[in-house]
Scaffold this active site. Sequence first.
Site, mmCIF file in Angstrom:
data_model
loop_
_atom_site.group_PDB
_atom_site.id
_atom_site.type_symbol
_atom_site.label_atom_id
_atom_site.label_comp_id
_atom_site.label_asym_id
_atom_site.label_seq_id
_atom_site.Cartn_x
_atom_site.Cartn_y
_atom_site.Cartn_z
ATOM 1 N N TYR A 214 40.062 44.522 29.708
ATOM 2 C CA TYR A 214 40.921 45.570 30.245
ATOM 3 C C TYR A 214 40.285 46.931 29.970
ATOM 4 O O TYR A 214 39.669 47.145 28.937
ATOM 5 C CB TYR A 214 42.299 45.525 29.579
ATOM 6 C CG TYR A 214 43.141 44.353 30.012
ATOM 7 C CD1 TYR A 214 43.962 44.468 31.122
ATOM 8 C CD2 TYR A 214 43.106 43.154 29.316
ATOM 9 C CE1 TYR A 214 44.740 43.395 31.539
ATOM 10 C CE2 TYR A 214 43.874 42.078 29.718
ATOM 11 C CZ TYR A 214 44.697 42.202 30.822
ATOM 12 O OH TYR A 214 45.457 41.160 31.220
ATOM 13 N N ASP B 69 48.537 40.659 40.310
ATOM 14 C CA ASP B 69 49.487 41.331 41.199
ATOM 15 C C ASP B 69 48.770 41.958 42.385
ATOM 16 O O ASP B 69 47.564 42.167 42.354
ATOM 17 C CB ASP B 69 50.250 42.412 40.425
ATOM 18 C CG ASP B 69 51.185 41.781 39.422
ATOM 19 O OD1 ASP B 69 51.681 40.680 39.714
ATOM 20 O OD2 ASP B 69 51.383 42.366 38.344
#
Length: 476
Positions: free
Chosen positions: A433, A363
């Site tokens: 992550y 994104d």
Amino acid sequence: MSNDTEPAQVSSVAAESHAGACDAEMQLLEGAVRSLPYHVVKELLSVGVCARCVLRLFGIEEHIYCHSSFSQSMLGSILEEETSFKSEVEFQFCSVCLGVLQFSYCDDGEETVVKKESAKDMALSIAELVKQEGHQIDGFSLEVSVPPLILENESSLLSHMKKKYESEPWFQERLLSKCHSVKDVLKFAITKPLETLLGVKASASSFRIRLTYTHKRASKKVQNSVERNQECKRRKTGTENALHNVNDESVIADKDCSGYSTIETNSVTGIFSNGVQDQETSEHFESPIEKVSEPCHLVYVCCRTHIYLCGRYLKYSRNVSQTRWIIDEERMGEASVEEIIGSNILPICQGDNYKFHAAGREDIDVRMLGSGRPFLLEIQNARQVPSELIVKEMESKINGLENKSVGVKNLKVVGSQGWALMHEGEAEKQKQYCALVWISRPLEDEDMQTISLLNDMKILQRTPIRVLHRRSPLER
Ligand SMILES: [Zn+2]
């Protein structure tokens, strides 16, 4: 560009060329001509077949056409001298090749008739175009496309000759099936001078020179045949058939690099194999081919098939999208990875355009760090294929940009295997992550132990809030 040549000039050019060709070459040519059945040569000349077509129809070997010193008028005069044929009718353009092998054509745009005396002159205008367009090349591949009418003429003429001369001894020996196509002879003739002029060899190169010949008369004749053929088929099968794309002018006029085509050629072969040929031939038995008053229209273009640069990109900004992102004419984010990379590389390759492909996406507000994401940049019609050194410079240029929003690494030029490399990267990807967690009570040692004992957890993700408006809330 040479215009109509006065007869006096023609003979002087012929004399010069005679002098230009060395003795060995002349002997080779005279030897080849002497091996031909003169009565047939005379007949061919009398119906307006050009010298190169005469030689190729008899399957004279390819090296004859390679000698660029053999000019048009010289070949003609040798054939006429040897066979003591005196041309009564003035044929301007060959009734089989429509001027292609006489290096005559209608110029693109200007509609003037251009007559080149030799293969060398022909090659010269092509080489000029390559230089004008500023291509830096290490080889070239030559592509020729001719109108269906040429194949039609040749086929009619060959069946006519077969019927007339089949019983003669030379016929079996010469086997007309050995004849070289107009395309091949043109390639034999201009490849060598082109190699000399461009200073590179002809090869399976990504740089292509394409000559597209079309002829006004082609469309109508093929159309008739196709119509007849369709009728024929309908009668046989009672169904519509699929020869709908025959002689599509838009196909011929298309100058784009991506493969167009032999559609015309294929369709003609199709017609002939369906038996229209015999019908056609028997109708024109006395004069199997018609005189032409206009040569083919020629368009020549050069272009490079796409080149690819692959690498990995890093995105440091949360306000840069991966690809150009515009909603209602309003740009989202300040820039895109696609544009930053593409606009810095395109001018160096001097290409017409670029396309950006990446293995997956993130994104706009997500950064891409670590080893980066694999991408492939496709450059269309690059005039220059960058060297390793230049690729390194491109890399440092992008990495040194002032706002530091995007970086690249492992940049290199690849062939179409770049696609495979990128998809591999996609399949192997591992994600890391980092998460910041708040809890309602202080963390205790026990908690730490429990957490560190966790191994190979299965993680469920709910539909992200940002896509909730278009996807149902599920565990994914
Ligand atoms: Zn010809």
